[in-house]
Design an enzyme around this catalytic site. Structure first.
Site, PDB file in Angstrom:
ATOM      1  N   SER A  40      29.363 -14.001  13.451  1.00 34.31           N
ATOM      2  CA  SER A  40      28.681 -14.903  14.371  1.00 34.31           C
ATOM      3  C   SER A  40      27.213 -14.505  14.413  1.00 34.31           C
ATOM      4  CB  SER A  40      29.280 -14.836  15.780  1.00 34.31           C
ATOM      5  OG  SER A  40      28.580 -15.706  16.653  1.00 34.31           O
ATOM      6  N   SER A  97      31.702 -10.754  22.530  1.00 33.20           N
ATOM      7  CA  SER A  97      33.062 -11.096  22.966  1.00 33.20           C
ATOM      8  C   SER A  97      34.078 -10.829  21.857  1.00 33.20           C
ATOM      9  CB  SER A  97      33.140 -12.554  23.419  1.00 33.20           C
ATOM     10  OG  SER A  97      32.893 -13.447  22.343  1.00 33.20           O
ATOM     11  N   ASN A  98      33.658 -10.980  20.601  1.00 39.12           N
ATOM     12  CA  ASN A  98      34.573 -10.695  19.498  1.00 39.12           C
ATOM     13  C   ASN A  98      34.920  -9.215  19.406  1.00 39.12           C
ATOM     14  OD1 ASN A  98      34.667 -13.379  18.752  1.00 39.12           O
ATOM     15  ND2 ASN A  98      33.202 -13.177  17.079  1.00 39.12           N
ATOM     16  N   ARG A 113      28.859 -14.270  21.427  1.00 38.30           N
ATOM     17  CA  ARG A 113      30.068 -14.275  20.602  1.00 38.30           C
ATOM     18  C   ARG A 113      30.228 -12.943  19.868  1.00 38.30           C
ATOM     19  NH1 ARG A 113      33.859 -17.516  22.379  1.00 38.30           N
ATOM     20  NH2 ARG A 113      33.108 -19.657  22.675  1.00 38.30           N
ATOM     21  N   TYR A 164      25.209 -13.029  -0.554  1.00 36.58           N
ATOM     22  CA  TYR A 164      24.761 -13.442   0.778  1.00 36.58           C
ATOM     23  C   TYR A 164      23.241 -13.391   0.901  1.00 36.58           C
ATOM     24  CZ  TYR A 164      29.647 -12.499   2.169  1.00 36.58           C
ATOM     25  OH  TYR A 164      31.021 -12.467   2.268  1.00 36.58           O
TER      26      TYR A 164
END
Length: 308
Positions: free
Chosen positions: A264, A272-273, A269, A84
């Site tokens: 995200s 909210s996740n 998000r 990554y």
């Protein structure tokens, strides 16, 4: 022995009976537990605790602020990888957060192009340097593409790095039953974790069953199907509960005993996740989502569990 608990914090390792871990995993899978919180964790066969909700940083090109946002939202589990190219950013976020290192759970992985005994040991040291850490909580073999011999050499290297105190827990990713059986046949300790693609459309049931039978915790990547949440059944359940489809999918994953790793870079998000602990999916809704399984055809990622 209690293998699930509600207050995430660093714990010293303990000798864990894999049969007990297996039993608790099965009990967790079959229950819809409203007592789950963002601090809930599971004890791995290594003796260390892993938070049940993780935050993935794959293809996150704004990693440091995203991880800091995740920490503010209550996440304490970050999933990175050498491939990554953001281990340094994760390490910077950890230091800037002010959260004690022992209260965080950080994962990284080594991809097949770096597999091999000596190269893996070198890679562990390089990851530690990039993170700026004294240890890594969980180190995974990222994929099984290197072939049986190099897979086992890589696994032995991670076990030796664990003995040296550089890694706390050793696991694998994208391993099918064949790859897991290789480890078993070689007489090596089984991995504590297998990170695979899991969501209602791709449930990987044979691998999941094997992992549970061998006390291997399943981490679920792509838990929100890379945003492909338009299936009518998913939308219907979301409308029933007045929730975002992503929240429904994350809750499905948790109630099935998986460790979901939503990702995200959008602050709203990210938050909210993590807001999935004030409701519970009923049995009928869990069953409806379970019926969506398309097997391998439902995968939305590389899903290399059948690699030679």
């Amino acid at each position: 022995m209690v293998v699930l608990h509600q207050g995430w914090e660093s714990h010293p390792p303990a000798i864990i009976d894999s049969a007990v871990v297996q039993l608790v995993l099965l009990q967790h899978e079959s229950s819809c537990d409203m007592t789950l919180t963002i601090k809930s964790a599971i004890q791995l066969t290594s003796g260390y605790w892993m938070p049940l909700l993780g935050f993935g940083v794959y293809q996150n090109y704004n990693t440091k602020p995203s991880v800091l946002e995740a920490f503010q939202a209550g996440y304490r589990h970050i999933d990175s990888a050498q491939a990554y190219r953001n281990e340094s950013a994760v390490g910077e976020a950890v230091r800037d957060s002010g959260i004690p290192r022992g209260e965080l759970f950080i994962t990284t992985k080594c991809a097949s192009k770096t597999h091999g005994y000596d190269s893996t040991l070198k890679g562990v040291d390089e990851s530690l340097a990039r993170f700026g850490f004294d240890y890594i909580d969980l180190f995974l073999i990222h994929d099984p593409f290197s072939g049986a011999e190099r897979r086992l050499d890589t696994y032995r290297a991670l076990l030796d790095a664990q003995k040296a105190g550089k890694i706390r827990t050793v696991g694998v990713s994208n391993y099918g039953i064949k790859h897991l059986d290789e480890i078993k046949t070689a007489g090596l300790p089984m991995p504590s974790v297998n990170q695979i693609e899991v969501h209602p459309l791709c449930q990987q049931r044979p691998i999941v069953e094997y992992c549970r039978a061998h006390a291997i915790v399943v981490q679920a990547y792509c838990p929100i199907i890379r945003g492909q949440m338009g299936h009518l059944a998913i939308q219907a359940v979301a409308n029933k509960y007045g929730r975002d489809p992503a929240q429904i999918l994350i809750r499905w994953s948790l109630q099935n005993g998986f460790v979901p790793l939503p990702k995200s870079s959008t602050p709203s998000r990210i938050r909210s996740n993590a807001a999935v602990y004030d409701f519970e999916l009923g049995p009928e809704d869990m069953e409806q989502l379970d019926t969506l399984d398309l097997g391998k055809a439902g995968a939305v990622s590389w899903n290399p569990v059948d690699a030679a």
